[in-house]
Design an enzyme around this catalytic site. Structure first.
Site, PDB file in Angstrom:
ATOM      1  N   THR A  68       0.865  -1.189   0.000  1.00  0.00           N
ATOM      2  CA  THR A  68       0.000   0.000   0.000  1.00  0.00           C
ATOM      3  C   THR A  68       0.897   1.234   0.000  1.00  0.00           C
ATOM      4  O   THR A  68       2.014   1.195   0.503  1.00  0.00           O
ATOM      5  CB  THR A  68      -0.903   0.039   1.243  1.00  0.00           C
ATOM      6  OG1 THR A  68      -0.046   0.048   2.380  1.00  0.00           O
ATOM      7  CG2 THR A  68      -1.811  -1.163   1.298  1.00  0.00           C
ATOM      8  N   GLU A  77      -6.025  -3.823   0.135  1.00  0.00           N
ATOM      9  CA  GLU A  77      -6.222  -4.911   1.105  1.00  0.00           C
ATOM     10  C   GLU A  77      -7.447  -5.762   0.771  1.00  0.00           C
ATOM     11  O   GLU A  77      -7.692  -6.786   1.396  1.00  0.00           O
ATOM     12  CB  GLU A  77      -6.399  -4.333   2.520  1.00  0.00           C
ATOM     13  CG  GLU A  77      -5.134  -3.789   3.154  1.00  0.00           C
ATOM     14  CD  GLU A  77      -4.878  -2.329   2.807  1.00  0.00           C
ATOM     15  OE1 GLU A  77      -5.391  -1.856   1.770  1.00  0.00           O
ATOM     16  OE2 GLU A  77      -4.155  -1.672   3.570  1.00  0.00           O
TER      17      GLU A  77
END
Ligand code: AMP
Length: 562
Positions: free
Chosen positions: A205, A350
């Protein structure tokens, strides 16, 4: 007719060690390689078209893609790839990157895609943290790799995604070319079978706070996610689809589209590095693109190009938009000005990434214009496979009344259960739920509306102001190209909203114009205290406005008042 009581018991009521009766279906693993094999067998003539870094159009079919994916797999094994080894990629969307998606994971490796727009320090951190043994890079990014090479601890082989003729001069040692590597290996390979919970790909991320965090997908999560995104009320993919993933292959695996395209036999069109309105329009027209997917910033460029040149893409039926909230004016422009269905979706790295999709029910479709667009601005309903709930700060579930907002938590078979090589994570502590950090409302019809990222909410006088709602409204002003709202520390009110605007080319709106435009559309105390004009808003690697940069610049604006 049953011949013996023993046979009857075993066949009809198989035991499984406990009192549960198991189904009598085959337990075949859901492997990524099976997606490509399926495409190669039953959609052999469907095309994969790429604009290469060199600017030419490359075209081949799924059957050939599988052959080359097998060659890559054999080559990697020859170089010593072991199960679970990470193979890094720094590359645009293109056919070679596609082959790596399948070739690496097909033999038990982990395809680790990376965002080349990250800071050098971050990129080196990610490669070292992932312990990448191989790096596959487009020629564009060779200087980048050269700049960080001295920091890399685990990389043993660098492979450049080109042939010998297009290999640029580089001082890097032992660089291989992809084409030589592929062509020198056999395409004979039986894809191995293994447990489908095995890791398949890795994506970090962007990490606006703290270090980047690795999301490690599995074969099972990827295949199930592919089924889900292909559904009609998700992204609606099929053999008649020609799909253009503008969303990068390093951004949550291009939202899973390369896998879902193989599953459904959709034609795949990759844009390479040319992401401007003109190049995208040419490519879409040339390849009869019916669906294109990307973040709002990309569509802004496309819309501007279409308006300036009085053109459009006749084949384009639908744009899929996610990654950040699209302004209402953009939804209207696609639908009313150009007659293109606007499919708004929400998710995150995610979550593989799909969480919700906005498709209106027949009765909602019939809502009067303004109300219909209010609905279309919402992020939509969870797709099957994603359980989604909103919670208050004490972890109590909140009502679905379309007004009360709280943090979104999710769970499901394609949602991360923890971060790669990280022991603790607050986001994963919530009793089997993943805390997204997004703040939203849920309405009685099941529609979610994101009001903010937790860290972007503006808290003024103890009350919350939604930065997304203000941005959305400001972007509806005819002279505004993009807008961002940030909370600035303020002595009296804790925070006050500041509106930062990028005007459209050749336009110069004033602060008073914008404040007058917003007045009456939101409560007066929501109105930004000031409006700042920037030539360009800072964008991150995935095309989102970097609010952290704006905060850095304007944070002490009210210092005098403190
Ligand atoms: P990433 O992991 O980079 O894809 O970023 C995920 C985050 O982007 C989400 O947690 C949201 O904050 C934001 N996001 C994604 N899609 C949307 C959307 N449709 N509207 C608003 N925010 C979005």
């Amino acid at each position: 007719m049953l011949t013996s009581p023993a046979l009857a018991m075993n066949d009809l009521f198989p035991a499984c060690g406990d009192s549960k009766m198991r189904g009598l279906m085959m337990d075949r693993p859901l492997l990524i390689s099976s997606l490509l094999s399926h495409a190669a067998n039953v959609f052999r003539d469907q095309e994969i078209v790429s604009r290469t870094v060199e600017g030419v159009i490359h075209r081949y079919r799924y059957a050939e893609a599988e052959r080359r994916a097998k060659q890559v797999a054999n080559a990697l094994r020859g170089l010593g790839l072991g199960e679970g080894d990470r193979v890094g990629t720094i590359a645009w969307n293109g056919h070679r990157h596609f082959e790596l998606y399948f070739g690496v994971s097909g033999v038990g490796g982990v395809c680790h895609t990376m965002n080349p727009r990250l800071h050098h320090r971050e990129l080196a951190y990610i490669i070292n943290h992932a312990k990448d043994r191989f790096l596959f890079v487009d020629t564009t990014f060779l200087p980048l790799v050269r700049a960080i090479a001295h920091r890399l601890k685990s990389v043993q082989h660098i492979v450049v995604l080109c042939d010998r003729a297009n290999l640029p001069d580089t001082p890097l040692n032992n660089v291989l070319t992809y084409e030589e590597l592929v062509l020198s290996h056999s395409d004979q390979l039986e894809w191995p079978e293994f447990d489908d919970r095995t890791a398949s790909s890795l994506c970090y991320t962007s990490g606006t706070t703290g270090k980047p965090k690795g999301v490690l997908y599995s074969h099972r999560s990827t295949v199930i996610h592919s089924y889900a995104i292909a559904l009609p009320d998700a992204l609606d993919l099929g053999i008649a689809t020609s799909i253009l993933p503008v969303v990068p292959m390093f951004h949550a695996n291009a939202w899973g589209l390369p896998y879902a395209a193989a599953l459904t036999g959709a034609k795949l069109v990759f844009p390479g590095p040319a992401l401007d309105g003109k190049s995208l329009t040419e490519l879409m027209n040339g390849e009869g693109v019916t669906v294109a997917a990307g973040v709002p910033t990309v569509w802004l460029g496309l819309l501007n190009h279409w308006r300036e040149h009085e053109t459009k893409v006749a084949s384009l039926e639908r744009v899929v938009v996610g990654g950040s909230a699209p302004p209402r004016s953009m939804i209207q422009a696609f639908e009313e000005e150009f007659g293109i269905d606007f499919r708004h979706a929400w998710g995150m790295t995610e979550m593989s990434p799909l969480g919700t999709v906005n498709v209106l029910t027949p009765s909602q479709q019939g809502a009067p214009g303004g109300e219909r667009y209010d609905l279309k601005c919402k992020q939509g309903r969870p797709v099957y496979g994603v359980e989604l709930e909103i919670f208050d700060e004490q972890g109590r579930p909140l009502p679905h009344d379309g007004k009360t907002f709280g943090e979104v938590r999710v769970r499901g078979p394609w949602i991360s259960s923890r971060y790669f090589r990280q022991r603790r994570s607050k986001s994963h502590d919530g009793d089997g739920w993943f805390a997204t950090g997004d703040i939203a409302t849920l309405d009685p019809s099941g529609m979610m509306q994101i009001t903010d990222r937790k860290k972007d909410l503006v808290k003024s006088g103890g009350e919350w102001i939604s930065s997304i709602e203000l941005e959305n409204l400001a972007a509806g002003h005819p002279d505004v190209a993009q807008a961002a709202v940030i909370g600035i520390p303020h002595e009296k009110w804790t925070e006050r909203p500041l509106l930062v605007v990028q005007a459209k080319k050749g336009r110069s709106p004033t602060k008073d114009d914008l404040l007058a435009f917003l007045k009456g559309k939101v409560p007066d105390w929501w109105l930004p205290d000031d409006v700042i004009f920037e030539a360009e808003l800072p964008l991150g690697g995935t095309g989102k406005v970097q609010k952290a940069k704006l905060r850095e610049k304007y944070d002490d604006r009210y210092a005098a008042a403190r």
